[in-house]
Design an enzyme around this catalytic site. Structure first.
Site, PDB file in Angstrom:
ATOM      1  N   GLY A 243     -12.025  -1.568  -4.368  1.00  0.00           N
ATOM      2  CA  GLY A 243     -13.277  -2.224  -3.982  1.00  0.00           C
ATOM      3  C   GLY A 243     -14.259  -1.297  -3.266  1.00  0.00           C
TER       4      GLY A 243
ATOM      5  CB  CYS B 246     -11.063  -8.995   0.805  1.00  0.00           C
ATOM      6  SG  CYS B 246      -9.885  -8.008   1.729  1.00  0.00           S
TER       7      CYS B 246
ATOM      8  N   GLY C 223      -0.987  -5.090 -10.052  1.00  0.00           N
ATOM      9  CA  GLY C 223      -1.314  -4.508  -8.757  1.00  0.00           C
ATOM     10  C   GLY C 223      -0.119  -3.823  -8.134  1.00  0.00           C
TER      11      GLY C 223
HETATM   12  C1  LIG Z   1      -2.874  -2.297  -1.193  1.00  0.00           C
HETATM   13  C2  LIG Z   1      -3.755  -3.286  -1.868  1.00  0.00           C
HETATM   14  C3  LIG Z   1      -5.144  -3.139  -1.833  1.00  0.00           C
HETATM   15  C4  LIG Z   1      -5.980  -4.071  -2.452  1.00  0.00           C
HETATM   16  N1  LIG Z   1      -7.338  -3.876  -2.435  1.00  0.00           N
HETATM   17  C5  LIG Z   1      -8.151  -4.754  -3.098  1.00  0.00           C
HETATM   18  C6  LIG Z   1      -9.564  -4.543  -3.173  1.00  0.00           C
HETATM   19  O1  LIG Z   1     -10.085  -3.569  -2.667  1.00  0.00           O
HETATM   20  N2  LIG Z   1     -10.320  -5.464  -3.830  1.00  0.00           N
HETATM   21  C7  LIG Z   1      -9.770  -6.570  -4.426  1.00  0.00           C
HETATM   22  O2  LIG Z   1     -10.494  -7.369  -5.001  1.00  0.00           O
HETATM   23  N3  LIG Z   1      -8.426  -6.772  -4.395  1.00  0.00           N
HETATM   24  C8  LIG Z   1      -7.613  -5.897  -3.743  1.00  0.00           C
HETATM   25  N4  LIG Z   1      -6.251  -6.113  -3.737  1.00  0.00           N
HETATM   26  C9  LIG Z   1      -5.685  -7.287  -4.422  1.00  0.00           C
HETATM   27  C10 LIG Z   1      -5.133  -6.897  -5.790  1.00  0.00           C
HETATM   28  O3  LIG Z   1      -6.148  -6.411  -6.616  1.00  0.00           O
HETATM   29  C11 LIG Z   1      -4.470  -8.118  -6.461  1.00  0.00           C
HETATM   30  O4  LIG Z   1      -5.441  -9.125  -6.623  1.00  0.00           O
HETATM   31  C12 LIG Z   1      -3.323  -8.676  -5.651  1.00  0.00           C
HETATM   32  O5  LIG Z   1      -2.612  -7.634  -5.050  1.00  0.00           O
HETATM   33  C13 LIG Z   1      -2.362  -9.523  -6.495  1.00  0.00           C
HETATM   34  O6  LIG Z   1      -1.773  -8.788  -7.509  1.00  0.00           O
HETATM   35  P1  LIG Z   1      -0.329  -8.071  -7.404  1.00  0.00           P
HETATM   36  O7  LIG Z   1       0.628  -9.096  -6.895  1.00  0.00           O
HETATM   37  O8  LIG Z   1      -0.028  -7.599  -8.788  1.00  0.00           O
HETATM   38  O9  LIG Z   1      -0.480  -6.952  -6.440  1.00  0.00           O
HETATM   39  C14 LIG Z   1      -5.416  -5.180  -3.115  1.00  0.00           C
HETATM   40  C15 LIG Z   1      -4.022  -5.329  -3.141  1.00  0.00           C
HETATM   41  C16 LIG Z   1      -3.188  -4.408  -2.539  1.00  0.00           C
HETATM   42  C17 LIG Z   1      -1.708  -4.605  -2.604  1.00  0.00           C
END
Ligand SMILES: Cc1cc2nc3c(=O)[nH]c(=O)nc-3n(C[C@H](O)[C@H](O)[C@H](O)COP(=O)(O)O)c2cc1C
Ligand SMILES: Cc1cc2nc3c(=O)[nH]c(=O)nc-3n(C[C@H](O)[C@H](O)[C@H](O)COP(=O)(O)OP(=O)(O)OC[C@H]3O[C@@H](n4cnc5c(N)ncnc54)[C@H](O)[C@@H]3O)c2cc1C
Ligand SMILES: Cc1cc2nc3c(=O)[nH]c(=O)nc-3n(C[C@H](O)[C@H](O)[C@H](O)COP(=O)(O)OP(=O)(O)OC[C@H]3O[C@@H](n4cnc5c(N)ncnc54)[C@H](O)[C@@H]3O)c2cc1C
Ligand SMILES: Cc1cc2nc3c(=O)[nH]c(=O)nc-3n(C[C@H](O)[C@H](O)[C@H](O)COP(=O)(O)O)c2cc1C
Ligand code: FES
Ligand code: FES
Lengths: 267, 306, 306, 267
Positions: free
Chosen positions: B50, B134, B269
């Site tokens: 982001g 977020c 993610g």
């Molecule tokens: C370390 C980390 C940083 C993240 N940073 C962002 C971000 O900057 N913007 C955003 O929209 N989502 C962010 N997310 C959310 C992920 O894009 C995703 O929506 C969320 O982790 C669920 O997917 P997952 O279970 O596969 O990780 C972040 C997630 C993690 C774990």
């Protein structure tokens, strides 16, 4: 479709060839990668999957202890769930690993190198000592090694093999001097016969030790580096989870470290 | 069914992707690091960390805690800022020739719009993903993702500022995600992505303090998959625009579950941290599944469990 | 610190418990089965499976799906009804001499009130836990737990109907749990329990159908612990009445985390399935922790992480 | 404080004494409980933890296959995560178990008992055969045993040891008759020489087989029982997760079953 595999290089499977209990909860793990991996250097670390299931989920970071003919070794202590599982691995078990990761100790070719290890900090510091000893033209390093107690002083034989006689201090005085290794180092550095401009310091150990060390090196104006630890998720600089404060802002331990100049770390 | 008749192509509004597997924002950096593990041009798209107009420092460490089959993060939207991204990171992604989706956010409606306008005017960006969700909120910040009236306003402002495909990323920390999805659709979103992290925390019982410096963090990983899947299911019932499903995906089977629930594409993610080449294994697995089941197009999967 | 100076006693409003470890509704039946595994009189309290005025059949099977570090259930509030409970199950619990908390629900405000009145008039019941939060909704049923105005009304009706200690069990599937807790407090609740299950689902990719006959189920177990802990933390900030914390507790450490977040007592649900004697291990673990840390009363833990 | 342990009885730790691969993905696990456990009988099952971590989370149900001198045996097939982990257990590993759970096959002392097994259904059915054979006064049971292929016909030696010569049918005809075991049974029951009122049927196997069997027994008015399966969480009747439809309403497989009268099961 399957062509992606050709670029895989820092991701590999490794077979456990030995997982030896040294003392109490300290183990030495020898891994043999199932394919050629990148050259690794002191300071580098590996992210190791201890489990194929989803709990624990994340890989665990461990410093390169020592390169071997067919792979490398990790020196570790059992502190929680992941390391407990790791300690139950037996020869033949196969682990997913990524690495080598992170930067290395920037050894100064012209200086006399002083290595400082606290507790498990000996894991990377031994590897560094080994590599300095084996680098033609470099002077034999000095090693200051602190531990809680004499029994936890590790690698004695291996250090002897490379002719390093560590200055030891233990909290309880059961080996070497009683007390704090940084104090012992301070005494050495402040002894009249030493020109601090001819020395560089490389350290790994618990936070309080490194903090004291950086206070000392900053005071004396001696150049030094320390390998830091921080909780990690990715290990490669993408999650921004492992940051520490430095004079140049927040830095990722996994990618911009784990080795940082002592005078840049903000405690 | 012969292999060559299978297509993984998928359209997210005007955005045409060669396959449905993308990376989730914040877990893939700006793509560079993963290029050491696999050919990232094989991804459906890269969604970058982001970005905001100005660089951000994010929250204090520690920022990461592992939990049962999941993890908490409180990165706090640390990023290099849009300008630095365009100058230093985008050229690499352009060279790799992978579709780039830029995740972005702002502190106010004008900031959101300005960021969108700036990104929209940049060559080499294929779509925008608007993070209104977020959980690392500062000063009431989270209302963009939880109060439908504010959500609607900020999306409309962004919609006016750019003609790039606009994906709105929803927060799961709401009573009715279907309503939020509908709000986004009505305000002009071209697609929905769901879900962002669930808010959570962990406490160190010895120090008796929260384990994260920020106290609260976002929960991600396999632990949240059932919740994410249900939210995608609800969104699919409530909107017509495409949905990008995410939350705990680590296998091809997980990805297919999201498609059956209604997702047109998926994002991975936390899975990237477990295995940096996981997206490629998921892609292979989807292909094998389609072969086995005689499915030639993802359209035959989308929403089929309804 | 000497062992004898430690007390595990805790008060939930007027309800005095010898220790803070109870069972979560729906995971301990009416207590009988677990008596084969340990002396259930050692529990702080037994919270029984949710009861309604009339017996209920619940949802169609399959009703259980395992997920990463968690499980989904869609039991759908199957129960034997209040009358049968009083006649056939309560006598056993009375004989065991364990405090009994009766979890109950209704389909309408008058039903809630009638159930509360009936249970309140029964000897041997020590407190009521009002379930306004079960995610297995039928016909808009879930509004009791998600719309503050309705929540307030139904709690006030129940409050009038009984003088027993009244615990209101909150749903985590809301935007602002603090608001719901405050609503319950203002409407006359003596305590809050948090959390019930998160809504979730799972899909079978071969049959392309939801794995639960009811499609949607409630997610419980260690996977949800970070979310539950954060919600208890929020409730503690928003109300003065005691909180019973639950969601994924399987160890003494988990239980202590909830107390540090603000819980006066804890309940163990899914953990009972993993190990039927888990509550006793948790109780032992809490005692050891207090010994090690020199803590003599749980008051020294409650909310201490704030 | 620690006195709760005295009541533990159906909760125990058991050591793996053998975990033998029989064919392909079929294994025979021999467990030796570390304390005295309750007497177990055919039809009973055990809930076994395959993992000490949190994923997989729930215990897995397995029928008692056979009692041994120091414990009992489980016959299982690898179908997913939990059974894969189980198949990797080696002698000396210790598992958390609860049981024996559930009801038993209500063997009719005056009838000739017909046992019907489909595939892994032989797991409890063998134990039942063994117990009938070893009950003085009971007639030798008949066993109808269907499998996908000859290789998957298990327990041949053990059946021979108790002098049971099963009627076998396989889908591909590689052992016994080709086709459906229920069809074979039907032919037997409809042969002129049989008085169906002198027989009881006890079955375990895949749902389609049991469904066909209950249609047959209902048609012929012959008494029968089947052990059912359903996804389980608690295994002891508290979660209400494992219900099946019966003519007497929803019933828990774990507590009110797993054995149900064939004419009460609603398919
Ligand atoms: C370390 C980390 C940083 C993240 N940073 C962002 C971000 O900057 N913007 C955003 O929209 N989502 C962010 N997310 C959310 C992920 O894009 C995703 O929506 C969320 O982790 C669920 O997917 P997952 O279970 O596969 O990780 C972040 C997630 C993690 C774990
Ligand atoms: C770059 C780097 C190199 C490392 N090298 C070594 C090494 O060579 N040998 C070795 O034994 N350990 C090393 N560590 C620490 C090691 O990663 C942790 O001990 C390990 O991850 C703990 O896993 P666990 O599951 O057993 O503990 P957990 O159950 O996760 O935690 C148990 C305890 O360990 C602490 N802990 C968890 N992660 C870390 C961490 N990353 N650093 C410090 N403490 C932690 C937790 O706060 C907790 O108190 C290194 C860490 C880093 C970041
Ligand atoms: C009373 C009872 C007795 C049983 N006895 C035996 C036995 O003696 N030998 C044996 O091999 N198996 C037996 N089973 C089935 C066994 O419990 C499952 O095969 C096992 O739980 C699967 O675990 P897994 O983690 O490997 O599979 P999962 O990864 O959980 O699932 C893999 C596949 O198996 C299916 N499955 C999961 N649980 C069950 C279940 N309870 N019943 C049927 N299918 C299931 C899933 O739907 C999925 O398709 C019995 C089940 C019950 C209820
Ligand atoms: C099988 C099952 C049945 C449940 N039934 C009820 C119920 O009848 N009433 C209720 O208020 N909560 C019910 N719950 C929710 C639990 O009481 C508890 O709030 C939730 O499971 C979170 O705790 P846990 O993670 O420890 O299981 C049920 C949970 C499970 C798993
Ligand atoms: S561990 Fe992810 S950035 Fe360092
Ligand atoms: S498995 Fe819980 S009631 Fe049967």
């Amino acid at each position: 479709m399957r062509s992606w595999k050709y670029v895989l290089s820092k991701l590999f499977k490794a077979v456990v060839t030995e997982n030896k209990r040294l003392i109490k909860d300290h183990y030495l793990l020898t891994l043999s990668p199932l394919k050629k991996i990148k050259k690794n250097r002191p300071g580098n670390f590996f992210m190791i999957s201890v489990e194929s299931g989803l709990d624990p989920l994340l890989k665990r970071p461990f410093s390169l202890h020592r390169s071997t003919k067919n792979g490398f070794q990790i020196l570790y202590r059992v502190v929680g769930k992941g390391t407990t599982i790791l300690s139950n691995k037996t020869p033949g078990d196969i682990l997913d690993v990524i690495g080598p990761l992170g930067n290395t100790f920037p050894v100064n070719n012209k200086h006399r190198n002083i290595l400082v290890a606290g507790g498990l900090g000996i894991a990377p510091i031994f590897g560094l000592a080994d590599s300095i000893v084996n680098s033609p033209g470099l002077e034999q390093p000095l090693l200051f090694y602190g531990a809680r107690t004499g029994k936890e002083v590790l690698c004695k034989k291996n250090l002897a093999d490379i002719s390093i006689r560590p200055v030891i201090a233990t909290d309880d005085g059961t080996a070497g001097k009683k007390g704090n290794i940084v104090k012992v180092l301070e005494k050495f550095l402040k002894s009249g016969s030493i020109n601090v401009n001819e020395y560089s310091i490389y350290a790994c150990g618990p936070k309080p030790m490194l903090k004291a060390l950086s206070a000392l090196t900053n005071k004396l104006g001696i150049k030094g580096y320390a390998a830091l630890e921080q909780s990690m998720a990715c290990g490669i600089g993408t999650c921004l989870g492992c940051v520490v404060h430095t004079t140049r802002g927040l830095k990722c331990v996994c990618k911009e470290g784990p080795v940082f100049p002592l005078n840049e770390i903000v405690w | 069914m012969k292999k060559k008749t299978i297509t993984l192509k998928v359209n997210i509004g005007k955005l045409k992707l060669k396959n449905p597997v993308m990376t989730a924002s914040g877990t893939f950096g700006y793509g560079r690091e993963y290029a050491e593990f696999f050919d990232i041009s094989r991804l459906g798209a890269v969604v970058v960390k982001g970005l905001s107009l100005k660089p951000r420092q994010g929250n204090q460490p520690p920022r990461i805690v592992e939990t049962a089959s999941g993890m908490l993060n409180s990165i706090g939207l640390q990023n290099i800022g849009i300008d630095s991204f365009i100058e230093n990171e985008l050229p690499f992604l352009k060279k790799v020739k992978v579709p780039v989706i830029v995740n972005f956010f702002g502190d106010s409606i004008p900031e959101y719009a300005e960021a969108a306008a700036k990104l929209g005017a940049t060559k080499g960006i294929h779509a925008l993903e608007m993070n209104i969700s977020c959980p690392n909120k500062q000063a009431g910040w989270s209302i963009f993702g939880t109060d439908p009236r504010v959500t609607s306003k900020v999306i409309m402002a962004v919609r006016k500022a750019t003609s790039l495909p606009l994906i709105v990323k929803l927060s799961p920390n709401v009573t009715d995600i279907g309503l939020m999805a509908k709000t986004a659709e009505d305000a002009g979103a071209d697609a929905i992505s769901a879900i962002n992290t669930l808010t959570g925390m962990a406490i160190d019982i010895r120090s008796r303090k929260p384990k994260l410096a920020n106290i609260i963090g976002g929960l991600s990983g396999p632990a949240i998959k059932p919740v994410a899947l249900k939210m995608v299911w609800e969104c699919y019932k409530s909107v017509k625009i495409p949905i990008i499903g995410m939350g705990g995906i680590t296998t091809a089977e997980d990805a297919i579950e999201f498609m059956l629930a209604g997702a047109s594409a998926v994002a991975v993610g936390t899975g990237n941290f477990i295995n940096p080449a996981i997206t490629m294994e998921i892609l292979e697995g989807i292909t094998s599944f389609m072969e086995e089941e005689g499915i030639s197009s993802l359209k035959q999967l989308k929403g089929e469990a309804h």
